[in-house]
Design an enzyme around this catalytic site. Sequence first.
Site, PDB file in Angstrom:
ATOM      1  N   ASP A 138      58.740 -15.877  14.301  1.00 39.49           N
ATOM      2  CA  ASP A 138      59.660 -14.879  14.842  1.00 39.49           C
ATOM      3  C   ASP A 138      58.933 -14.042  15.876  1.00 39.49           C
ATOM      4  OD1 ASP A 138      62.153 -15.175  13.713  1.00 39.49           O
ATOM      5  OD2 ASP A 138      61.634 -14.082  11.901  1.00 39.49           O
TER       6      ASP A 138
ATOM      7  N   ASP B  13      61.602 -13.295   7.635  1.00 40.11           N
ATOM      8  CA  ASP B  13      61.676 -12.009   6.945  1.00 40.11           C
ATOM      9  C   ASP B  13      63.037 -11.736   6.309  1.00 40.11           C
ATOM     10  OD1 ASP B  13      63.217 -11.627   9.187  1.00 40.11           O
ATOM     11  OD2 ASP B  13      61.953 -10.077  10.079  1.00 40.11           O
TER      12      ASP B  13
ATOM     13  N   ASP C 198      66.391 -16.643   5.844  1.00 41.76           N
ATOM     14  CA  ASP C 198      65.200 -17.426   6.200  1.00 41.76           C
ATOM     15  C   ASP C 198      64.650 -18.196   5.003  1.00 41.76           C
ATOM     16  OD1 ASP C 198      65.187 -16.557   8.829  1.00 41.76           O
ATOM     17  OD2 ASP C 198      63.930 -14.823   8.402  1.00 41.76           O
TER      18      ASP C 198
END
Length: 848
Positions: free
Chosen positions: A301, A588, A592
């Site tokens: 990310d 996070d 996910d």
Amino acid sequence: MTLQQTSPRGLSTDQAALALAEHGPNTIPAPRPPSAWRRVLVQLRDPMILLLIAAAVLTAGLRDFTDLAVILVVVVLNTTVGVVQEIRAEHALAALSRLAAPHATVRRDGRATLIASAEVVPNDVVLLQAGDVVPADLQVFDAAQLQADESTLTGESVPVEKDTADQLYAGTVVTRGRGTGLALRTGSNSALGKIAALLSGQRPRATPLQRRLASLSRVLSIVAVSLSAIVAVAGLIRGLPLPDMVVTAVSLTVAAVPESLPAVVTLALAIGAHRMAQRAAVVRKLPAVETLGAVTIVATDKTGTLTQGIMQADRLWTECGWSIATGTGYDPAGDLRPLADRPADRATVRRLLRDVALCNDAALRLPTDDDPVWRAIGDPTEAALLTLAHRGAVDPDEYRAAYPRTHEVPFDSTRKRMTTFHEQPGRDDILVIGKGAPEVMLTPDVTPYGDITRAKGVAAELSEAGYRVLAVADKLMSPGGPRTEDQLHLAGLIAITDPLRHNAADVVAAFGRAGIGLLLITGDAPGTALAVADRIGVHDGDVVTGADIDDGKDPTSGHVFARIRPEQKLDIVSAWQDAGHVVAMTGDGVNDAPALRRADIGVAMGQGGTEVARQAADLVLTDDDLGTVEAAIEEGRRIYTNIRTFLRYALSGGLAEVLVMLVGPLLGFAVPLLPAQILWINMLTHGVPGVAIGAEPADPETMRQPPRSPQEQVLGAGLWQRIAWTGTLIAIVTLVAASWTHHTGGPWQTMAYLVLGLAQLGVALALRRPGLPGTRRRPRFLDTAVAGALLLQVLPLFVTPLRNLLGLQLLSAQQFLVALGLAVVPALAIIARRTAAGRRHDQRTAAR
């Protein structure tokens, strides 16, 4: 205290402390560690130790008290080392469990407070949002679109809607919405605790590497037993006594097989995991340690890993103009200033700030003595909006009290928007506020009122400049009307940035040098993704979007991904795995979790991530820094390399001993080594020096080499060939030493004993990991271990009782010097080959 008596302020700090003392921590009681006698019995069940015990019984029956004494010493020392290693590994893993403990948000003294889940007590007011793991059994008394996954308890895969009449159970996961509940049952009294109590006696499974090495040990044992049997039969043919040959064969089998290998591997993995924790990477699943060394792709990310994770709302736009914010982080100190040439109207700015303060579930944590920095509680983006409101002289708490929320449609990653409904002071109509991604909000259906075309252009410009953009809109609704999220009036845009971490570009470059590719995955716009990619050195011409993946585009066609939904991360991970890569992925959010589980290494954020992401991951970054993943990969490579180094060292020595016993009789040495001498050498070389090899630091070049293939066998990549020539060379110098001493009329068996042991210890030092160029060589654990083993190897020559016990004789000074000169030959050969290989590598690098 009952539910009706519960204060909305929650417990006070003193009440919570008393409850914790009364009810104990909110944890499942750990199984009692095995007793010392049980640990000893487990060690004594090892097949190699059982062989030694059988040999001890045999020698006792034959009244061979010399060999019996040596065998018993070896059994006691091996068992002691095994027990100590097991205890150290358990302590290291227990420390990791404490570091990886989950957290919960409770209301204490009227404030939202983040605490360890173990500190939750009955009657605590617990605040939950999507992605949290429920810390205790709760009675829900406030719920907004609340939904929980109870599959861990019921096996039912469909999430369950929860309302104020329902309970939530410890260990379940909040999949949508938010809620507040009163803690009813904690620890072993909770629903999860009762189930866990049934499972508490189960021991952890061996890791894949441990299973592969156990299989290797079985193969080596069969080979060693076969060769030892050949040695015994050859001795019998030469007329040697059967009991002596049986004890010799057993001793040789024990020496040839590195029976300390499982203990060394367990300790190396556990200590390695503990070292990672000291570098802010908490390993939740031990197999992750060994897998890290093979990672070829890191999918990350943007927010919080490549960036600082401190969201800052830098500027806002309304149809009247711009305002710029000053200040740092989440500290409310600062102000909001109109842009000089295009100032925003104060009334429109205040309306926009009101909207983002109300359509918001976050909070700001005050600085404390332990942590003197303002922190976000909840979503960092929403916390940045609260900070912006403060800087614009809008107090979120005052507005939340004046505009109580009556309903909400929470944000989720599919809708990319959030809507809240509020009463207004002195008015009957309802204020409806929506915020979300510009492409969702700025449409004719959702926000038809306002200069939408102009707003889209501004949003695109901000996005291309690297900002994350939120569009905000509102409307007034009659009290009895249907709750709708459309027909809104544009309030404005807010530009949010997350500054890059200072080391982001360096980390990406380090991955490149290590042969590891980086995938930048973000839910932001393509312009933002490209801007960040260019700044950190991920040069990829095309951006793959979520829409492209929906249209069937191959995810392996690019390294920069934008507008990606969390469930599409699973597609990206799967595609790269199908292409033969070992993928580590950061995440996070609650959505996910599937991709974190699918990835070979799931990496969760310890600060800004959701609890469910942390529970699904193999590795938790306590600092949310991608540079920590680099350090963890280096540690994984170090551990795997050290295990292979130990195998080379131990198997080379075992091979040398077998060759000496097989070839020696052909050179006229009826029994080249006595059983006691073999066992003494094995005890010294496979003991502490073997463990010390597992603790060696990483090679300075380890992150400049490509990752190992996941299909590579433990003895692959030329390791068994290196074992073969090293063991053969040790055997040759041993037999040369014995032949020379025999030719000169000296004690050739003592010479063989000394050279064989010293040569193995010399190999251990030659395999010592090189230090950084230009740094002074400092003693390490391996140096100390080898020095101690060397002293014990030589000591029996000068201590009469030990000399008699092992059947040794005194050597002259000349013989001793010859022994030392021959013993260093294998070590010098290893160093010479490594130096030559290094030169060839440097030449290839220079040529490129």
